[in-house]
Write an enzyme that holds these catalytic residues in place. Structure first.
Site, PDB file in Angstrom:
ATOM      1  N   LYS A   9       0.851  -1.183   0.000  1.00  0.00           N
ATOM      2  CA  LYS A   9       0.000   0.000   0.000  1.00  0.00           C
ATOM      3  C   LYS A   9       0.890   1.237   0.000  1.00  0.00           C
ATOM      4  O   LYS A   9       2.065   1.174   0.348  1.00  0.00           O
ATOM      5  CB  LYS A   9      -0.909   0.022   1.245  1.00  0.00           C
ATOM      6  N   HIS A  10       0.322   2.364  -0.377  1.00  0.00           N
ATOM      7  CA  HIS A  10       1.097   3.599  -0.365  1.00  0.00           C
ATOM      8  C   HIS A  10       1.380   4.017   1.077  1.00  0.00           C
ATOM      9  O   HIS A  10       0.558   3.821   1.972  1.00  0.00           O
ATOM     10  CB  HIS A  10       0.351   4.722  -1.092  1.00  0.00           C
ATOM     11  N   GLU A  11       2.558   4.584   1.287  1.00  0.00           N
ATOM     12  CA  GLU A  11       2.944   5.061   2.612  1.00  0.00           C
ATOM     13  C   GLU A  11       1.950   6.124   3.078  1.00  0.00           C
ATOM     14  O   GLU A  11       1.451   6.932   2.277  1.00  0.00           O
ATOM     15  CB  GLU A  11       4.354   5.650   2.561  1.00  0.00           C
TER      16      GLU A  11
END
Length: 582
Positions: free
Chosen positions: A215-217
């Protein structure tokens, strides 16, 4: 639930309840969040006060127990998924408070499905490689064709007729023919690079097995998901350099080419607006909540700027390396000085807007997530100048409503990671890819020169990233941030991009140890695969109802199946010579 553990808090302190608060290890300078109030023990009945809570297991957490007289204790621990824990709070013989964490039921290893999937794909690759090598043996190939009752390949028929000339043989696999015939015009490593970026993007967009590192940070930092979009932008810049050079060599006028650039950019932007606003079952789209920014929109605008720069500001003879320069070692840079000036000017604009633009209610130069970050002092300042510009230009209803910072930092302001200000650094990223293309053109067929320059650029970007970030996730001058598309994010991902392109160029185009498969095929049909996976992502066979939606295994199987299907589709389209170009 998935990514959660159960914690039973037992309070054996007589006549003293306390507040249980928590802080995620991934939340920088955040306030503790209330979790539960634990009542005191009932001394007359001999029953402790108990509370059952769930704890996030994706990151380490800090638990704070706060009583009427102050903090009782603080515990830092990384809980395991589906684990069952007890926290016993009691007085010791020395009349101090002890907090003991007990594991009642061991957590599961949620990373085993990834290991198993990796081994399965490696096994499949090994079978394909061994099978391909075996098919090169005449006896094995003869036996296979005989058992399957297939027509023998032409080169075996020729051999039986007494004319076993290599020139007369025709391979049963069309890909080597295409490679040998087209390698002079098209570098397979570029399509392989693009395909790898695209396949990771598809897998991540489908859920990535619901693992946090796919997932995106939430704000500052870098995960696997944060690499793929800048890599795609980078290789787009490289392709622009090569394609424009080829088009102009064929005699096309710059005016005609500029018209095609404008048309393609417009199509990408329009397709992007359609893709990011799926409303197929809810009637016509409404302008009131239409999201304007998006991935394809940013790609379209970036393509327009970079392609126009390359078309209008390239001096004759610069790409072929025949243009004389005072420093031959910089022949891939000096002839393009007008482009560099414009790109540096764009970066100065980004720096000035980011650090000098006054934002109401926020400190100047703020780069934080807002919400509970920065100790809750700036809850409505998500993204600083970048968020403010988007809300001012586009309106709050026309940007992304669920930013990645909402979960960890509990932000309430809409923020778009594909917003206006970040587009400047996307252009810079594409320009670095354009530079890679210039290297390929200036030093055509000079493999050592090309690879050494890729290495130099990679090291230079890495050093610049280390300076900007101070080799720290949070404490640098400009932290790595995908939401902001910070300049350190661009230098870091371009460092990896130059390195990856170097490896692929060496393996695929120089040594020819790898054909680029299977990534080569989606790389040849990137627009179709991207739009297709967005449009059909919620339909069978790319998605189906799960028996256990709280299982990483089921999510991983579904997401890998969907991603693999797009690889197969792109391969079949490649075999049919069907390519969707804009």
């Amino acid at each position: 639930r998935m990514d959660q553990a159960v914690l039973l808090v037992r309070n054996e302190l007589p006549e003293q309840g306390f507040i249980l608060a928590f802080l995620s290890g991934s939340c920088h300078q955040c306030l503790y969040q209330f979790l539960a109030f634990v009542p005191p023990s009932n001394s007359s009945m001999g029953k402790p006060g108990t509370v059952l809570v769930t704890i996030d297991t994706q990151h380490p957490v800090t638990l704070l127990l706060n009583g009427s007289v102050g903090d009782l204790c603080k515990i830092q621990y990384h809980f395991g998924e589906f684990g069952n824990y007890s926290l016993v709070v009691k007085n010791t013989s020395t009349k101090t408070v002890s907090c003991d964490l007990v594991i009642n039921e061991a957590p599961v290893n949620s990373y085993l499905p990834i290991l198993f999937a990796f081994l399965v794909y490696v096994g499949m690759l090994a079978v394909l490689v061994v099978g391909r090598l075996c098919m090169k043996i005449d006896a094995v190939r003869n036996w296979v064709y005989k058992k399957l009752n297939l027509r023998k390949p032409d080169h075996l028929i020729n051999s039986e007729l007494g004319s076993p000339k290599p020139a007369d043989s025709v391979s049963h696999d069309p890909s080597p023919r295409l490679r040998s015939a087209g390698s002079r015009q098209r570098l397979r490593s570029l399509d392989t690079f693009r395909g790898l970026s695209l396949i990771i993007m598809v897998f991540v967009n489908y859920g990535g097995g619901k693992y946090w590192f796919f997932k995106h940070e939430s704000w500052n930092g870098l995960t696997v998901a944060d690499l793929v979009f800048p890599w795609f932008v980078f290789i787009m810049g490289t392709s622009i350099s090569l394609s424009l050079s080829s088009i102009l060599r064929r005699g096309s006028s710059k005016k005609k080419v500029l018209g095609k650039i404008l048309w393609r950019s417009l199509l990408l932007i329009l397709l992007g607006i359609i893709v990011v606003n799926p409303n197929y079952c809810l009637g016509p789209l409404s302008w009131d909540n239409l999201r304007i920014p998006g991935v394809l929109q940013r790609l379209g605008f970036t393509y327009l700027v970079i392609a126009a720069l390359q078309l209008l500001l390239t001096r004759p003879g610069a790409e072929s390396g025949t243009l004389e320069t005072r420093c031959p070692a910089l022949q891939d840079i000096l002839p393009y000085w007008p482009q560099w000036i414009l790109i540096l000017l764009l970066e100065v604009i980004w720096l000035c807007l980011t650090f000098l633009l006054p934002v109401p209610g926020c400190p100047r130069g703020y780069l934080g997530p807002g919400g509970i970050g920065d100790f809750g002092n700036y809850p409505n300042c998500t993204g600083g100048a970048a968020g403010y510009i988007d809300r001012w230009l586009l309106g709050e209803n026309h940007i992304y409503q669920h930013p990645t910072s909402a979960v960890i930092y509990q932000t309430t302001m809409p923020y778009d990671p594909e917003g206006v200000l970040g587009t400047i650094n996307t252009i810079v990223m594409a320009f670095l890819g354009l530079q890679a293309g210039k290297i390929l053109l200036c030093y055509k067929e000079q493999h050592n020169q090309i690879m050494s320059r890729f290495l130099i650029w990679s090291m230079g970007m890495g050093i610049l990233s280390a300076i900007l970030t101070k080799c720290s996730k949070e404490e640098g001058f400009i932290p790595i941030n995908k939401n902001l598309w910070s300049i350190s994010y661009v230098t870091t991902t371009s460092c990896f991009a130059f390195t990856l392109l170097l490896l692929m160029y060496f393996l695929v185009d120089v040594k020819r140890l790898w054909s680029g498969a299977p990534f080569f095929y989606p790389g040849m049909n990137s627009i179709l695969v991207y739009i297709g996976h967005e449009v059909f992502g919620n339909y069978f066979p790319f998605k189906w109802k799960m028996q256990d939606s709280q299982s990483h295994t089921e999510h991983l199987v579904q997401n890998l199946t969907a991603t693999t299907l797009w690889v197969i589709i792109s391969y079949l389209l490649y075999r049919k010579r069907i390519f969707w170009k804009i």
